[in-house]
Every structure is written in structure tokens, then in C-alpha cells.
Design a protein around this motif. Structure first.
Motif, PDB file in Angstrom:
ATOM      1  N   PHE A  27      -4.520 -17.699 -36.055  1.00  0.00           N
ATOM      2  CA  PHE A  27      -3.214 -17.060 -36.203  1.00  0.00           C
ATOM      3  C   PHE A  27      -2.756 -16.444 -34.886  1.00  0.00           C
ATOM      4  N   LYS A  28      -3.652 -15.727 -34.210  1.00  0.00           N
ATOM      5  CA  LYS A  28      -3.289 -15.089 -32.937  1.00  0.00           C
ATOM      6  C   LYS A  28      -2.905 -16.138 -31.901  1.00  0.00           C
ATOM      7  N   GLN A  29      -3.637 -17.261 -31.883  1.00  0.00           N
ATOM      8  CA  GLN A  29      -3.336 -18.314 -30.925  1.00  0.00           C
ATOM      9  C   GLN A  29      -1.973 -18.943 -31.191  1.00  0.00           C
ATOM     10  N   TRP A  30      -1.709 -19.247 -32.460  1.00  0.00           N
ATOM     11  CA  TRP A  30      -0.439 -19.904 -32.792  1.00  0.00           C
ATOM     12  C   TRP A  30       0.733 -18.939 -32.728  1.00  0.00           C
ATOM     13  N   ASP A  31       0.510 -17.677 -33.090  1.00  0.00           N
ATOM     14  CA  ASP A  31       1.586 -16.692 -32.991  1.00  0.00           C
ATOM     15  C   ASP A  31       1.952 -16.467 -31.531  1.00  0.00           C
ATOM     16  N   ALA A  32       0.939 -16.433 -30.653  1.00  0.00           N
ATOM     17  CA  ALA A  32       1.215 -16.310 -29.216  1.00  0.00           C
ATOM     18  C   ALA A  32       2.028 -17.501 -28.731  1.00  0.00           C
ATOM     19  N   TYR A  33       1.637 -18.699 -29.166  1.00  0.00           N
ATOM     20  CA  TYR A  33       2.363 -19.915 -28.772  1.00  0.00           C
ATOM     21  C   TYR A  33       3.826 -19.846 -29.216  1.00  0.00           C
ATOM     22  N   VAL A  34       4.045 -19.446 -30.463  1.00  0.00           N
ATOM     23  CA  VAL A  34       5.410 -19.379 -30.997  1.00  0.00           C
ATOM     24  C   VAL A  34       6.233 -18.337 -30.247  1.00  0.00           C
ATOM     25  N   ARG A  35       5.664 -17.150 -30.033  1.00  0.00           N
ATOM     26  CA  ARG A  35       6.400 -16.082 -29.353  1.00  0.00           C
ATOM     27  C   ARG A  35       6.766 -16.460 -27.922  1.00  0.00           C
ATOM     28  N   LEU A  36       5.904 -17.234 -27.269  1.00  0.00           N
ATOM     29  CA  LEU A  36       6.153 -17.624 -25.883  1.00  0.00           C
ATOM     30  C   LEU A  36       7.182 -18.736 -25.770  1.00  0.00           C
ATOM     31  N   SER A  37       7.140 -19.704 -26.687  1.00  0.00           N
ATOM     32  CA  SER A  37       7.932 -20.924 -26.534  1.00  0.00           C
ATOM     33  C   SER A  37       9.115 -21.035 -27.487  1.00  0.00           C
ATOM     34  N   THR A  38       9.292 -20.065 -28.364  1.00  0.00           N
ATOM     35  CA  THR A  38      10.451 -20.048 -29.255  1.00  0.00           C
ATOM     36  C   THR A  38      11.234 -18.771 -28.995  1.00  0.00           C
ATOM     37  N   PRO A  39      12.360 -18.847 -28.305  1.00  0.00           N
ATOM     38  CA  PRO A  39      13.114 -17.638 -27.990  1.00  0.00           C
ATOM     39  C   PRO A  39      13.363 -16.775 -29.224  1.00  0.00           C
ATOM     40  N   ASN A  40      12.884 -15.528 -29.153  1.00  0.00           N
ATOM     41  CA  ASN A  40      13.007 -14.556 -30.240  1.00  0.00           C
ATOM     42  C   ASN A  40      12.298 -14.991 -31.521  1.00  0.00           C
ATOM     43  N   GLY A  41      11.346 -15.911 -31.395  1.00  0.00           N
ATOM     44  CA  GLY A  41      10.640 -16.425 -32.558  1.00  0.00           C
ATOM     45  C   GLY A  41       9.297 -15.753 -32.780  1.00  0.00           C
ATOM     46  N   SER A  93      10.163 -17.615 -37.880  1.00  0.00           N
ATOM     47  CA  SER A  93      11.460 -16.955 -38.016  1.00  0.00           C
ATOM     48  C   SER A  93      11.972 -16.519 -36.656  1.00  0.00           C
ATOM     49  N   LYS A  94      13.278 -16.246 -36.604  1.00  0.00           N
ATOM     50  CA  LYS A  94      13.896 -15.707 -35.401  1.00  0.00           C
ATOM     51  C   LYS A  94      14.611 -14.412 -35.740  1.00  0.00           C
ATOM     52  N   ASP A  95      14.518 -13.444 -34.823  1.00  0.00           N
ATOM     53  CA  ASP A  95      15.355 -12.255 -34.925  1.00  0.00           C
ATOM     54  C   ASP A  95      16.723 -12.614 -34.358  1.00  0.00           C
ATOM     55  N   PHE A  96      17.668 -12.880 -35.232  1.00  0.00           N
ATOM     56  CA  PHE A  96      18.962 -13.417 -34.821  1.00  0.00           C
ATOM     57  C   PHE A  96      20.020 -12.316 -34.808  1.00  0.00           C
ATOM     58  N   LYS A  97      19.826 -11.356 -33.963  1.00  0.00           N
ATOM     59  CA  LYS A  97      20.741 -10.236 -33.744  1.00  0.00           C
ATOM     60  C   LYS A  97      20.898  -9.339 -34.969  1.00  0.00           C
ATOM     61  N   ILE A  98      21.492  -9.872 -36.061  1.00  0.00           N
ATOM     62  CA  ILE A  98      21.778  -9.026 -37.212  1.00  0.00           C
ATOM     63  C   ILE A  98      20.794  -9.224 -38.359  1.00  0.00           C
ATOM     64  N   GLU A 127      10.626 -14.229 -11.188  1.00  0.00           N
ATOM     65  CA  GLU A 127      11.907 -14.922 -11.064  1.00  0.00           C
ATOM     66  C   GLU A 127      12.407 -15.312 -12.458  1.00  0.00           C
ATOM     67  N   ILE A 128      13.607 -14.860 -12.790  1.00  0.00           N
ATOM     68  CA  ILE A 128      14.226 -15.151 -14.075  1.00  0.00           C
ATOM     69  C   ILE A 128      15.204 -16.306 -13.888  1.00  0.00           C
ATOM     70  N   LEU A 129      14.999 -17.366 -14.655  1.00  0.00           N
ATOM     71  CA  LEU A 129      15.768 -18.596 -14.487  1.00  0.00           C
ATOM     72  C   LEU A 129      16.946 -18.706 -15.445  1.00  0.00           C
ATOM     73  N   GLY A 130      16.900 -17.924 -16.518  1.00  0.00           N
ATOM     74  CA  GLY A 130      17.959 -17.990 -17.512  1.00  0.00           C
ATOM     75  C   GLY A 130      17.704 -16.993 -18.612  1.00  0.00           C
ATOM     76  N   VAL A 131      18.600 -16.953 -19.570  1.00  0.00           N
ATOM     77  CA  VAL A 131      18.475 -16.034 -20.694  1.00  0.00           C
ATOM     78  C   VAL A 131      18.991 -16.723 -21.952  1.00  0.00           C
ATOM     79  N   VAL A 132      18.688 -16.120 -23.085  1.00  0.00           N
ATOM     80  CA  VAL A 132      19.309 -16.500 -24.351  1.00  0.00           C
ATOM     81  C   VAL A 132      20.153 -15.324 -24.808  1.00  0.00           C
ATOM     82  N   VAL A 133      21.383 -15.600 -25.183  1.00  0.00           N
ATOM     83  CA  VAL A 133      22.285 -14.542 -25.642  1.00  0.00           C
ATOM     84  C   VAL A 133      22.763 -14.861 -27.052  1.00  0.00           C
TER      85      VAL A 133
END
Length: 312
Positions: free
Chosen positions: A56-70, A91-96, A278-284
Motif C-alpha cells: 500500500f505504501k509503495q503504490w500510494d507513493a506512486y499514485v501521489r507522485l505521478s497523479t496530480p493531486n491524486g 481519487s483526486k482533490d478537485f478543489k471543491i 526547477e519547476i517546469l509547470g503546474v496544474v491549476v
């Protein structure tokens, strides 16, 4: 006089003694079997729980790193002998509000089952007529990213698409910058920045990206959402102090991830301090009106629409 008692040859008593002996053996075997079963069951449960938590820790780390806000919002384990499988929701924290975007499965343990998956379908634009983007299970587009140090033949621009959208909605958009920015250089004026794309790529990877962009059709030359690593931040006003805490957690997740690419990224990033990142981009996230203002920023090189939800 007979030296032996008549009881010695009493057939009934002999049979009774034999039955009693057999009963004792059966009871002993049953008791041992119960004890062995309980011990093995406890051992199996303990071992399975250990590997389940590790996976779980391995896959949750993978998801958090590679899925924006996931993040993994729910898991249901099916345990076997010294392992099992886990069905999980992303899941994603989708602002609201949080939104479930995918349901997947992984195996764990010393005797983990082999998982077989089947896929039917294709990517949009498979003949080069449009961008070859994929879709998540809930129908959202997978976002695209464009590294500022790679020259692409064409860049994704979803501004016109967003302008055509109807209704009161919240949009998720990946923005790729025209150049890498240090945190203190980053234009914090951008509203609703929720996820920061970090340059974790080696020179070999960048050379490969450039070669692919040069030799292939524009429709397939971009960095997919799962290959863009970064960290989330869920605050309306962002300071360097806020970024520092999230960056430290980002570094902790990299070596925990199931992906060897993430562990390689850790080897590159482990000695780099936040001020040198170095920050290459963002998700808004934002409404159509908010995003129209954001997309006018000259520092944005590409924009890629992801998820869309109703604004309530």
C-alpha cells in the motif's frame, strides 16, 4: 497355578484398551492440527498484513507522485496464502470535492497471485490527425506536459477548447512553462496552483525526449501525466515555507514508490534543496473565466485540459 491373570487374555478388555488408545491418538492429532492451524493462520495473517501494508505504501507513493493531486482513497484486500490482491480506488482533490477517477488492483506477499489485465480500445488521434491522448476510467483526459528544454514540433493549447465549454464548471488544466523556474522566480500570482511539476529528469532522459520529438510525429511527442513527477499543495495562498514542507514529503515518497524510475529520480534529487529545484509547470483548477486570465500569461508554453466537474 497359572502365572498369568485371565484378564491378560480378556478379548473385550483388549478391544476396549485399543479403542481407548485410538481415541487418544485421534484427540491428540486433532489438538495438534488445531494448534498448527491456528499458528499457521496467525502467521499467514501477520505476514500478509505486513506485505499488504508495504505494498500500500509503495503504490500510494506512486499514485501521489505521478497523479496530480491524486491519492489512494480506498483499498479492499483479498488475502490468500502468504499474500493476496488489493482492489483500490484513486481519487483526486478537485478543489471543491474529491472525485474517484480510477479503480485498479495490485498483488502483494511472498506468494502473490499473477494479475492479468485485458484492454480494448485505442488512443485518440492514433493516425496522427490529433493528439494521441488517453482517457482515465471515469472519462477524463490524461494531461500532457512539455519539457521547456525540449523542442517540440507542436504544443498542446486547450484555450479554445475551454472557451467553447458550456455551464458553470471547474476545469483541471496542466500548464507547461516556457523555461524552468526556481521557486522564488515562480509567478505566485497564478491562482489555484495545486500541483508543481518538478524537473527530475537526467540528461540521458532529456536527450531521449529530444530524439523522440525530432524523429516522430508531433501527435505522440509529449510527456504523459504519469511520467511527470511533482507534489501537491492545497492552500489558497502559497509561500516558500509551504512549498518546503511539501517538497520534503516529495523526497520521502520517491524511494518508497513501486517504480524504479521514481527511485532513480530520488538519486538525482536527494541532495537538491528547494531553492535550487526547477519547476517546469503546474496544474491549476478554475472556472472558465479564471482560466482565460491565466492562459494569457506569456510564461505558459502549453496547456492541456484534464478533468471537468460541476461547480457545486
Amino acid at each position: 497355578m497359572n502365572d498369568f491373570s485371565d484378564d491378560l487374555f480378556d478379548e473385550k478388555k483388549i478391544k476396549k484398551a485399543v479403542r481407548r488408545g485410538k481415541l487418544k491418538i485421534i484427540i491428540t492429532v486433532i489438538m495438534i492440527s488445531i494448534v498448527v492451524f491456528v499458528v499457521l493462520n496467525i502467521a499467514n495473517t501477520t505476514i500478509s498484513a505486513h506485505y499488504s501494508e508495504k505494498a500500500f505504501k509503495q503504490w500510494d507513493a506512486y499514485v501521489r507522485l505521478s497523479t496530480p493531486n491524486g491519492y489512494i482513497s480506498e483499498t479492499v484486500d483479498s488475502k490468500g496464502i502468504l499474500g493476496g490482491t488489493s482492489n483500490y480506488e484513486i481519487s483526486k482533490d478537485f478543489k471543491i470535492k474529491p472525485v474517484v477517477i480510477e479503480r485498479k488492483q495490485y498483488s502483494f506477499g511472498l506468494n502473490s497471485p499473477v494479475l492479468t489485465s485485458r484492454f480494448s480500445g485505442s488512443k485518440i488521434g492514433s493516425k496522427g490527425e490529433d493528439w494521441q491522448f488517453g482517457y482515465k476510467e471515469n472519462g477524463w483526459r490524461e494531461m500532457m506536459f512539455f519539457h521547456p528544454n525540449v523542442s517540440y514540433k507542436k504544443y498542446k493549447d486547450d484555450e479554445e477548447l475551454i472557451e467553447r465549454m458550456q455551464g458553470d464548471k471547474i476545469y483541471e488544466v496542466a500548464l507547461s512553462f516556457d523555461q524552468p523556474y526556481k521557486p522564488r522566480e515562480l509567478f505566485i500570482q497564478l491562482p489555484e496552483m495545486t500541483w508543481f511539476w518538478i524537473d527530475t529528469y537526467s540528461s540521458e532522459q532529456l536527450n531521449e525526449f529530444q530524439q523522440v520529438a525530432k524523429e516522430n510525429d508531433w501527435s505522440s511527442t509529449f510527456i504523459g501525466e504519469k511520467d511527470a513527477l511533482g507534489f501537491s499543495i492545497n492552500r489558497p495562498y502559497i509561500s516558500i515555507h509551504d512549498l518546503k514542507g511539501e517538497y520534503e514529503e516529495f523526497l520521502e515518497l520517491l524511494p518508497m514508490s513501486i517504480s524504479s524510475d521514481h527511485q532513480n529520480a530520488f538519486n538525482k534529487m536527494k541532495d537538491i534543496k528547494l531553492e535550487d529545484v526547477e519547476i517546469l509547470g503546474v496544474v491549476v483548477y478554475g472556472t472558465k473565466e479564471e482560466l482565460e486570465e491565466i492562459l494569457e500569461n506569456p510564461n505558459i508554453k502549453a496547456s492541456s485540459l484534464g478533468g471537468v466537474i460541476e461547480n457545486y
